[in-house]
Design a protein around this motif. Structure first.
Motif, PDB file in Angstrom:
ATOM      1  N   GLU A 847     -21.056 -30.504  14.229  1.00 32.61           N
ATOM      2  CA  GLU A 847     -20.649 -28.851  14.531  1.00 32.61           C
ATOM      3  C   GLU A 847     -19.104 -28.728  15.688  1.00 32.61           C
ATOM      4  O   GLU A 847     -18.942 -27.663  15.318  1.00 32.61           O
ATOM      5  CB  GLU A 847     -22.137 -27.821  15.811  1.00 32.61           C
ATOM      6  N   HIS A 852     -20.385 -26.894   9.631  1.00 32.49           N
ATOM      7  CA  HIS A 852     -21.519 -26.259  10.180  1.00 32.49           C
ATOM      8  C   HIS A 852     -22.070 -26.201   9.790  1.00 32.49           C
ATOM      9  O   HIS A 852     -23.493 -26.576  10.179  1.00 32.49           O
ATOM     10  CB  HIS A 852     -21.164 -23.949  10.542  1.00 32.49           C
ATOM     11  N   ARG A 853     -22.380 -26.072   8.160  1.00 37.07           N
ATOM     12  CA  ARG A 853     -23.297 -26.206   7.207  1.00 37.07           C
ATOM     13  C   ARG A 853     -24.099 -27.658   7.601  1.00 37.07           C
ATOM     14  O   ARG A 853     -25.476 -28.210   7.521  1.00 37.07           O
ATOM     15  CB  ARG A 853     -22.595 -25.693   6.118  1.00 37.07           C
ATOM     16  N   GLU A 856     -26.284 -27.796  10.291  1.00 35.67           N
ATOM     17  CA  GLU A 856     -27.783 -26.853  10.341  1.00 35.67           C
ATOM     18  C   GLU A 856     -28.264 -28.390   9.576  1.00 35.67           C
ATOM     19  O   GLU A 856     -29.669 -27.716   9.863  1.00 35.67           O
ATOM     20  CB  GLU A 856     -27.229 -25.302   9.607  1.00 35.67           C
ATOM     21  N   LEU A 874     -28.229 -24.997  17.984  1.00 35.29           N
ATOM     22  CA  LEU A 874     -27.255 -23.979  17.075  1.00 35.29           C
ATOM     23  C   LEU A 874     -27.895 -22.501  17.265  1.00 35.29           C
ATOM     24  O   LEU A 874     -27.011 -21.833  16.899  1.00 35.29           O
ATOM     25  CB  LEU A 874     -27.985 -24.967  16.097  1.00 35.29           C
ATOM     26  N   ARG A 878     -24.656 -20.109  16.887  1.00 34.08           N
ATOM     27  CA  ARG A 878     -25.586 -18.623  16.068  1.00 34.08           C
ATOM     28  C   ARG A 878     -25.108 -17.927  16.291  1.00 34.08           C
ATOM     29  O   ARG A 878     -24.608 -15.987  16.215  1.00 34.08           O
ATOM     30  CB  ARG A 878     -26.013 -19.208  15.383  1.00 34.08           C
ATOM     31  N   GLU A 879     -26.020 -17.450  17.529  1.00 28.08           N
ATOM     32  CA  GLU A 879     -26.214 -15.697  18.195  1.00 28.08           C
ATOM     33  C   GLU A 879     -24.487 -15.721  19.083  1.00 28.08           C
ATOM     34  O   GLU A 879     -24.171 -14.795  18.912  1.00 28.08           O
ATOM     35  CB  GLU A 879     -27.181 -15.971  19.278  1.00 28.08           C
ATOM     36  N   GLU A 883     -23.307 -14.313  14.819  1.00 23.56           N
ATOM     37  CA  GLU A 883     -24.841 -14.328  13.980  1.00 23.56           C
ATOM     38  C   GLU A 883     -25.820 -14.342  14.020  1.00 23.56           C
ATOM     39  O   GLU A 883     -26.535 -15.121  13.782  1.00 23.56           O
ATOM     40  CB  GLU A 883     -23.796 -15.832  12.651  1.00 23.56           C
ATOM     41  N   VAL A 886     -27.983 -15.310  10.938  1.00 23.05           N
ATOM     42  CA  VAL A 886     -28.216 -17.081  11.005  1.00 23.05           C
ATOM     43  C   VAL A 886     -28.971 -17.736  12.376  1.00 23.05           C
ATOM     44  O   VAL A 886     -30.021 -18.604  11.593  1.00 23.05           O
ATOM     45  CB  VAL A 886     -26.912 -17.262  10.593  1.00 23.05           C
ATOM     46  N   ALA A 887     -28.553 -16.969  13.059  1.00 22.18           N
ATOM     47  CA  ALA A 887     -29.471 -17.867  14.206  1.00 22.18           C
ATOM     48  C   ALA A 887     -30.906 -17.247  13.846  1.00 22.18           C
ATOM     49  O   ALA A 887     -31.752 -18.540  14.459  1.00 22.18           O
ATOM     50  CB  ALA A 887     -28.814 -17.390  15.339  1.00 22.18           C
TER      51      ALA A 887
END
Length: 960
Positions: A847, A852-853, A856, A874, A878-879, A883, A886-887
């Protein structure tokens, strides 16, 4: 008599063959002692293998002699009552729950099913070592821990085969239930017996018998005259963790004896075949093993060979492609198992529970006989005896004539019960973890289940999902069926809403069953509300069951309270009923509060009643005033009351006054009482006087009582004196007595003496026993000395032995030194075997690097391995990064891995930032079992319905 006839036929045949016993032993492939014992008139009944071997060697009919042997074993007049179990050679592996493999018909009319060739793996080494030690006369226990269908039971079966030729028996307790059978007959187990505890949770986890069974097994293993015996068991990892994890300081400890029993006796069975095992399986397949060849063709890529052999793919296909009704029954069974219902699921429960699992579209097409057809579909085997849902035939319990329930009394036909296949059970626990069962499930649980423990578990699970109405009704049903914990909780709920008389009634029910929690809670509540007389009455009732906690709490509350309520009168009242300890506790509190006069009066009253602690306190007071004779009298009275420490105090006084012989007598009496605290004092006294041999013997005595660190303490004393040989011997004794740090102490000792190679070998030995701290410290040691190659070589050896945490330790050292690339390489190596800490660290590194992927994916794997930290981080990132979707998805992944708290954390963060609706997050967290947050009670004060809708106000029913 059968035994006499058996020996006459063997002796006559021996005479006709004109052989001596040595020649017969050689021809039969037996030891001469075995042959001699078989023919001796006063010896025990020979084993079935011995009789069969002798019959073949003497050309006698094997079947007839084995029949005589069975008659001899069962004949009470022979004095040879049959011990539990039967000869290992008489067992079929499938009767011991070894999974059948494939769908091949039995061969040559045999009732047994073929087994594939066996591939030995790392855990087999530990099993075989235990078997070798048993053959040498030692008792051992090994429990294989692994997920469903990983070959645990087959490994145990293969391990005991060498013992079959040595006449060992095997006992598999299961009738009438596993727990009852084990507890009833463990004391009858004879030497040279394998105790077979497959799926040991049914024994060690039994809520009624588990701790007693653990104690009985411990006695069997540690009593020399009962050995050698071999106890073999299997467990799923979640059960092993449940039994071995220590509870928090304020939690109950329901598995303390089981945890002690399992310590150092568990071996892990891997889920997959490694490269070496795959190569061995391939060699067997190429040599003609069709079962292994088929399994390798399907499962080589994943290495899940044993699962394939056990029929997992077909079970999964039958679930996924089954009719809607069959799938509904399986999902109801999966939810029942994961929420705490027992193995055997009643047919009426499954039928009613399954209805809401069927979609509206499919429900319209259900026929009147839908349930009968679905059960028939699911009971059809996939491989051997396996079926998605198989009917269980409950064996009736038979008692001798004149017992309380004789066999000639007709019993009502029991309802049909079914058992979910292990593989589907485990799959359901993972795949359905974040789902709340529908209404029909809860209604069926309430109406059809009669197991109080299962109903209580379901009540707890409903509460964790904020289904408060169903939680209450299930708890009440469990309480009505006699579950003490449920009765206590019903009492506390009723007391909280002001229904005191009903609350007290339920509390008394719980107390009569041994759970004093509710009565003690009522006592505190009544006291705080001014009902002092009622509180005293309740405290006395609790004390009558042997529990003084309520009375002690009452004394402490009154001492802290500013109200003028007589604590001393209550203490005297309790003492008049025989509870003198309350006087002593009241005296202690008064003394701490500065009221020394009252404290002394209470101490004297307690001492007059014979309380040893009060007598010792008064003795100390007399010593402080220089009244030695008075102190000696108090200490002597305390010793006469059975206090070992008082004997030590007497000995000290006598030594100071020159009465050495009297002091020695007191010390000997104290040692005989085996009080651990006293033994510590005695060891100190003997060490101080130079009597090191006596001190060591006292430490060994303490070790036999479970206090093995005293041996290690003496080892450190010898080390400080420079006597390293004696120090190592004591450390090793501590280790043999059960001290997990004993060998680690030897490692430190060897490092201190610069015996580095010896330290490394011993550290690896510690790792094999489950303690990696010594090897981690050695890796740190070599790195601090800048011998990086040696550190990494040692870490690799530990990893090869199955200890991946050492790689995380090494990676952390590289990170601390700023060597990021090297750290990542070691983290990746540990992550490849799903080490959760490595996955967490790699996720954070990825991260930070902008991957990012990858981050995760690693965080999800970490959560699935039991570490949600990286995933939680994470979600926040993301929040905060704009995003939200995503979160949310990441938080759902956490919930699906068993961590609904991540959804709750996200909801709380949004509440603080006022960034939109949070109800749906709380609802999803509740569905996944995370409804312990107070915010949910604010949003939905009456709870949720099973479908997630807010519940309407409902009445609190709780009539006793």
């Amino acid at each position: 008599m059968a035994l006499v006839e058996l020996r006459e036929r063997l002796s006559s045949a021996l005479a006709r063959a004109r052989l001596d016993k040595t020649q017969l032993a050689k021809r039969a492939g037996l030891g001469r002692t075995t042959v001699s014992e078989a023919l001796r008139s006063d010896a025990s009944v020979p084993s079935a293998e011995t009789v069969a071997a002798l019959a073949r060697a003497l050309s006698l009919p094997v079947g007839e002699l084995l029949e005589l042997r069975r008659g001899a074993a069962a004949d009470p007049s022979s004095g040879q009552s049959e011990a539990p179990g039967k000869s290992i050679g008489e067992w079929e592996p499938h009767d011991l729950e070894v999974h059948p493999a494939g769908g091949h018909a039995s061969r040559q009319g045999s009732s047994s099913l073929p087994l594939p060739g066996y591939v030995r793996r790392e855990h087999d080494k530990g099993l075989m070592q235990a078997v070798r030690e048993c053959a040498q006369g030692h008792s051992r226990m090994v429990v294989l821990v692994g997920t469903s269908s990983t070959g645990k039971t087959r490994a145990c079966w293969e391990a005991v085969q060498p013992l079959a030729g040595q006449g060992w028996r095997l006992w598999h307790p299961f009738d009438p239930t596993r727990g009852e059978s084990a507890l009833e007959d463990l004391h009858r187990v004879q030497p040279r017996t394998v105790v077979w505890l497959n799926e040991a949770q049914h024994y060690l986890g039994d809520p009624k018998f588990g701790e007693r069974i653990a104690a009985a097994i411990h006695a069997l293993l540690t009593e020399p005259t009962r050995g050698p015996v071999l106890v073999l068991g299997t467990l799923w990892p979640e059960y092993a963790a449940q039994y071995t994890d220590r509870p928090s300081p304020h939690e109950a400890d329901p598995h303390s004896r089981v945890r002690e029993l399992l310590a150092g006796r568990c071996l892990t069975t891997p889920e997959t075949f490694d490269a070496s095992a795959l190569a061995a399986a391939t060699a067997l397949a190429e040599s003609g093993d069709r079962l292994l060849a088929d399994a390798l063709g399907r499962a080589r890529a994943e290495g899940r060979i044993t699962q394939d052999l056990a029929g997992a793919p077909e079970l999964l296909r039958r679930y996924e492609q089954g009719t809607p009704a069959a799938k509904a029954l399986l999902e109801a069974a999966m939810d029942a198992r994961r929420l705490g219902v027992g193995l055997n699921l009643p047919q009426s429960f499954l039928t009613e529970a399954a209805l809401d699992y069927v979609s509206d579209a499919d429900y319209e097409y259900l026929t009147d006989d839908w349930a009968e057809a679905a059960f028939a579909e699911l009971c059809r085997p996939v491989h051997g005896k396996q079926a998605p849902l198989r009917r269980v035939t409950m064996r009736p319990r038979r008692r001798p004539p004149g017992a309380t329930a004789p066999t000639d009394v007709p019993l009502p036909r029991a309802e049909a019960v079914f058992r979910l296949a292990d593989y589907l059970d485990q799959r359901g626990r993972a795949a359905r973890l974040a789902l709340c069962p529908p209404s029909s499930f809860w209604a069926a649980s309430f109406s059809s289940l009669v197991d109080a423990d299962a109903l209580y578990s379901l009540s707890t699970e409903a509460r964790s999902r904020h289904r408060t109405q169903w939680s209450h009704h299930l708890r009440l049903r469990s309480a009505e069926l006699g579950k003490p914990a449920a009765q206590a909780e019903v009492s506390e709920i009723l007391e909280a809403v002001g229904r005191s008389s009903e609350a007290e009634s339920w509390a008394r029910k719980a107390a009569s069953a041994g759970d004093n929690r509710a009565l003690a809670s009522l006592c505190r509540r009544r006291e705080s509300e001014g009902g002092h007389a009622s509180a005293e009455d309740l405290a006395l009732q609790v004390a009558e069951s042997g529990d003084l906690s309520a009375a002690l709490d009452l004394v402490r509350m009154r001492e802290r309270s500013e109200k003028e309520v007589s604590t001393t009168e209550f203490a005297r009242h309790m003492a008049a009923h025989g509870y003198v300890h309350i006087l002593f506790e009241c005296a202690r509190l008064r003394r701490e509060g500065g009221d020394k006069t009252t404290a002394r009066t209470l101490l004297r009253a307690a001492a007059k009643a014979g309380h040893a602690g009060a007598l010792i306190d008064l003795g100390y007071g007399a010593l402080a005033r220089g009244k030695l004779e008075c102190a000696e009298k108090f200490f002597r009275r305390a010793a006469e009351a059975g206090d070992a420490h008082a004997l030590c105090l007497l000995a000290r006084l006598m030594t100071e006054s020159g009465r050495d012989s009297e002091a020695e007598s007191c010390l000997r009496q104290a040692a005989e009482m085996d009080d651990p605290a006293t033994l510590v004092e005695l060891i100190r006294v003997r060490e101080a006087s130079g009597e090191t041999g006596i001190a060591e013997n006292l430490a060994r005595r303490a070790a036999r009582l479970g206090h093995h660190r005293l041996l290690a303490d003496l080892g450190r004393a010898r080390e400080q004196d420079g006597n390293f040989v004696a120090a190592e011997a004591l450390y090793r004794e501590a280790s043999a007595a059960g001290d997990p740090e004993g060998l680690a102490d030897v490692v430190k000792l060897r490092v201190g003496r610069e015996d580095f190679s010896g330290a490394e070998e011993l550290a690896l030995e510690c790792a094999e026993l489950g303690s990696t701290e010594p090897i981690c410290k050695l890796v740190s040691f070599w790195r601090h000395r800048r011998e990086y190659e040696r550190a990494e070589m040692l870490a690799q050896r530990a990893f090869d032995a199955g200890h991946d945490e050492i790689l995380v330790e090494l990676a952390w050292h590289h990170q601390e030194a700023g060597e990021q690339d090297a750290a990542i390489a070691w983290y990746r190596k540990a992550a490849a075997v799903e080490n959760p800490d490595a996955l967490v660290e790699l996720a954070r590194i990825q991260e930070a690097a902008g991957c990012h992927r990858d981050a995760e994916h690693l965080a999800i794997r970490a959560a699935e391995a039991g570490k949600p930290d990286a995933l939680s981080d994470l979600v926040s990132i993301r929040e905060d990064g704009g995003e939200p979707h995503v979160a949310e998805n990441l938080a759902r992944q956490a919930a699906a891995s068993g961590h609904p708290e991540v959804l709750v954390e996200l909801a709380e963060a949004r509440e603080l930032s006022s960034s939109g609706s949070v109800e749906f997050l709380y609802r999803e967290a509740a569905d996944a079992g995370g409804a312990w947050d107070s915010a949910m009670s604010v949003i939905w004060p009456h709870g949720l319905d099973p479908d997630g809708a807010p519940s309407q106000p409902w009445p609190l029913e709780a009539a006793p």
